[in-house]
Write a protein that holds these residues in place. Structure first.
Motif, PDB file in Angstrom:
ATOM      1  N   MET A  39       0.837  -1.200   0.000  1.00  0.00           N
ATOM      2  CA  MET A  39       0.000   0.000   0.000  1.00  0.00           C
ATOM      3  C   MET A  39       0.874   1.252   0.000  1.00  0.00           C
ATOM      4  O   MET A  39       1.870   1.315   0.725  1.00  0.00           O
ATOM      5  CB  MET A  39      -0.900   0.024   1.237  1.00  0.00           C
ATOM      6  N   TYR A  40       0.492   2.243  -0.787  1.00  0.00           N
ATOM      7  CA  TYR A  40       1.178   3.532  -0.787  1.00  0.00           C
ATOM      8  C   TYR A  40       0.719   4.292   0.451  1.00  0.00           C
ATOM      9  O   TYR A  40      -0.474   4.544   0.630  1.00  0.00           O
ATOM     10  CB  TYR A  40       0.825   4.297  -2.056  1.00  0.00           C
ATOM     11  N   GLN A  41       1.685   4.655   1.327  1.00  0.00           N
ATOM     12  CA  GLN A  41       1.346   5.274   2.610  1.00  0.00           C
ATOM     13  C   GLN A  41       2.180   6.515   2.909  1.00  0.00           C
ATOM     14  O   GLN A  41       3.175   6.438   3.629  1.00  0.00           O
ATOM     15  CB  GLN A  41       1.557   4.274   3.749  1.00  0.00           C
ATOM     16  N   PRO A  42       1.814   7.669   2.372  1.00  0.00           N
ATOM     17  CA  PRO A  42       2.505   8.895   2.779  1.00  0.00           C
ATOM     18  C   PRO A  42       2.440   9.030   4.302  1.00  0.00           C
ATOM     19  O   PRO A  42       1.414   8.734   4.910  1.00  0.00           O
ATOM     20  CB  PRO A  42       1.699   9.997   2.083  1.00  0.00           C
ATOM     21  N   LYS A  43       3.506   9.466   4.902  1.00  0.00           N
ATOM     22  CA  LYS A  43       3.626   9.459   6.357  1.00  0.00           C
ATOM     23  C   LYS A  43       2.492  10.183   7.068  1.00  0.00           C
ATOM     24  O   LYS A  43       1.977   9.729   8.093  1.00  0.00           O
ATOM     25  CB  LYS A  43       4.965  10.073   6.767  1.00  0.00           C
ATOM     26  N   LYS A  44       2.048  11.318   6.533  1.00  0.00           N
ATOM     27  CA  LYS A  44       1.041  12.104   7.263  1.00  0.00           C
ATOM     28  C   LYS A  44      -0.336  11.459   7.237  1.00  0.00           C
ATOM     29  O   LYS A  44      -1.234  11.860   7.985  1.00  0.00           O
ATOM     30  CB  LYS A  44       0.973  13.534   6.735  1.00  0.00           C
ATOM     31  N   TYR A  45      -0.520  10.448   6.371  1.00  0.00           N
ATOM     32  CA  TYR A  45      -1.804   9.759   6.301  1.00  0.00           C
ATOM     33  C   TYR A  45      -1.755   8.369   6.947  1.00  0.00           C
ATOM     34  O   TYR A  45      -2.773   7.682   7.000  1.00  0.00           O
ATOM     35  CB  TYR A  45      -2.248   9.605   4.840  1.00  0.00           C
ATOM     36  N   LEU A  46      -0.579   7.992   7.415  1.00  0.00           N
ATOM     37  CA  LEU A  46      -0.371   6.657   7.974  1.00  0.00           C
ATOM     38  C   LEU A  46      -1.181   6.442   9.247  1.00  0.00           C
ATOM     39  O   LEU A  46      -1.272   7.319  10.102  1.00  0.00           O
ATOM     40  CB  LEU A  46       1.115   6.490   8.284  1.00  0.00           C
ATOM     41  N   LYS A  47      -1.783   5.252   9.376  1.00  0.00           N
ATOM     42  CA  LYS A  47      -2.511   4.871  10.582  1.00  0.00           C
ATOM     43  C   LYS A  47      -1.880   3.601  11.151  1.00  0.00           C
ATOM     44  O   LYS A  47      -1.795   2.588  10.462  1.00  0.00           O
ATOM     45  CB  LYS A  47      -3.989   4.625  10.265  1.00  0.00           C
ATOM     46  N   GLU A  48      -1.455   3.669  12.417  1.00  0.00           N
ATOM     47  CA  GLU A  48      -0.786   2.522  13.030  1.00  0.00           C
ATOM     48  C   GLU A  48      -1.421   2.079  14.352  1.00  0.00           C
ATOM     49  O   GLU A  48      -1.051   1.037  14.888  1.00  0.00           O
ATOM     50  CB  GLU A  48       0.694   2.854  13.272  1.00  0.00           C
ATOM     51  N   ASP A  49      -2.372   2.839  14.851  1.00  0.00           N
ATOM     52  CA  ASP A  49      -3.011   2.496  16.117  1.00  0.00           C
ATOM     53  C   ASP A  49      -3.848   1.225  15.960  1.00  0.00           C
ATOM     54  O   ASP A  49      -4.812   1.205  15.175  1.00  0.00           O
ATOM     55  CB  ASP A  49      -3.903   3.659  16.563  1.00  0.00           C
ATOM     56  N   PRO A  50      -3.537   0.154  16.691  1.00  0.00           N
ATOM     57  CA  PRO A  50      -4.284  -1.103  16.569  1.00  0.00           C
ATOM     58  C   PRO A  50      -5.783  -0.945  16.831  1.00  0.00           C
ATOM     59  O   PRO A  50      -6.596  -1.601  16.175  1.00  0.00           O
ATOM     60  CB  PRO A  50      -3.630  -2.004  17.625  1.00  0.00           C
ATOM     61  N   GLU A  51      -6.147  -0.096  17.779  1.00  0.00           N
ATOM     62  CA  GLU A  51      -7.570   0.108  18.088  1.00  0.00           C
ATOM     63  C   GLU A  51      -8.295   0.735  16.901  1.00  0.00           C
ATOM     64  O   GLU A  51      -9.422   0.347  16.574  1.00  0.00           O
ATOM     65  CB  GLU A  51      -7.717   0.995  19.334  1.00  0.00           C
ATOM     66  N   TYR A  52      -7.650   1.718  16.269  1.00  0.00           N
ATOM     67  CA  TYR A  52      -8.246   2.358  15.094  1.00  0.00           C
ATOM     68  C   TYR A  52      -8.451   1.331  13.988  1.00  0.00           C
ATOM     69  O   TYR A  52      -9.526   1.248  13.368  1.00  0.00           O
ATOM     70  CB  TYR A  52      -7.346   3.491  14.588  1.00  0.00           C
TER      71      TYR A  52
END
Length: 210
Positions: A1-14
Motif C-alpha cells: 500500500m502507498y502510505q505517505p507518512k502524514k496519512y499513515l494509521k498505526e493504532d491497533p484500536e483504530y
C-alpha cells in the motif's frame, strides 16, 4: 500500500474498529491469475491479537487455490470521494480523500463445525439490528443441509497490516470547513460519511493555522 507518512494509521484500536465498521472486503489471492472476490469478513479476538473469517461459494474460481498456508490480501475500504479544488480559497489541485486497511493473511480451511459456528456469528452480526431478525438457527434445517456443502469457510491469520486515512490533514481550517460543507451539500450518503470522517480526523489533530 502507498502510505505517505502524514496519512499513515498505526493504532491497533483504530485499525480493529475500522475493520469492524467496514466488513465488506475485497479478498485477493494469486491463482493462475490474480483473483478477487467481494465478501463480508468478520473478526475474532481483540485489537492486540485477532484473526478474521469468511467463506466463498465452491463454484468460485478462487476455491482451487484456497489451501492451508496460502497468502491472501484483504482490503477494507471506508468512505471516499472526489474533492474539487473549486472548494478551496485559492486555486489548487483537486484530489480524492479516502481511508483503507490492507491485511496480508495466511489462510486455513475451516472444519464443518467451524464453518457452522462462523455462519451463526455472521448471520447474528447482521441480523441483530433488523426489526424481525432471522437468525441462523431459524433457517429450515433442510435448507442448511443443502446450502452448507456448497460453500467453504476459512480463517485468515494476519501477518502484515497497513492502514491509511487521507482526510485533508494539515489543511487550513477554512478549506476544511468548505470541503465538508460541499460534501454534505451533495446529499450523498458516501459523501456525508466522508465529511464526517474528515471532521473526526481534524478534531483529533491540530489544524494548520492561517
Amino acid at each position: 500500500m502507498y502510505q505517505p507518512k502524514k496519512y499513515l494509521k498505526e493504532d491497533p484500536e483504530y485499525i480493529f474498529e475500522f475493520i469492524r465498521q467496514h466488513p465488506f472486503a475485497t479478498f485477493i489471492l494469486n491463482g493462475n491469475r490474480i483473483l478477487a472476490t467481494h465478501i463480508p469478513v468478520l473478526t475474532e479476538g481483540t485489537a492486540g491479537k485477532f484473526r478474521l473469517y469468511s467463506h466463498i461459494a465452491n463454484h468460485n474460481e478462487q476455491l482451487r487455490f484456497l489451501k492451508d498456508g496460502t497468502e491472501a490480501l484483504l482490503i477494507f475500504q471506508g468512505a471516499h470521494g472526489y474533492i474539487s479544488s473549486s472548494w478551496y480559497r485559492e486555486k489548487d489541485i483537486s484530489t480524492w480523500d479516502y481511508s483503507a486497511v490492507h491485511i496480508n493473511v495466511r489462510l486455513k480451511i475451516q472444519t464443518r463445525e467451524e464453518l457452522e459456528n462462523s455462519l451463526q456469528k455472521l448471520v447474528g452480526h447482521f441480523e441483530m439490528p433488523q426489526k424481525d431478525p432471522l437468525f441462523y438457527n431459524d433457517i429450515p434445517e433442510q435448507m442448511l443441509k443443502e446450502h452448507l456443502p456448497q460453500i467453504t469457510g476459512f480463517w485468515c491469520e494476519p501477518f502484515k497490516i497497513e492502514a491509511i486515512a487521507k482526510l485533508h490533514q494539515g489543511t487550513h481550517k477554512a478549506d476544511i470547513i468548505s470541503v465538508t460543507k460541499n460534501l454534505e451539500a451533495l446529499e450523498d450518503p458516501l459523501a456525508s460519511e466522508l465529511s464526517k470522517n474528515i471532521k473526526t480526523e481534524i478534531f483529533e489533530k491540530p489544524i494548520k493555522k492561517e
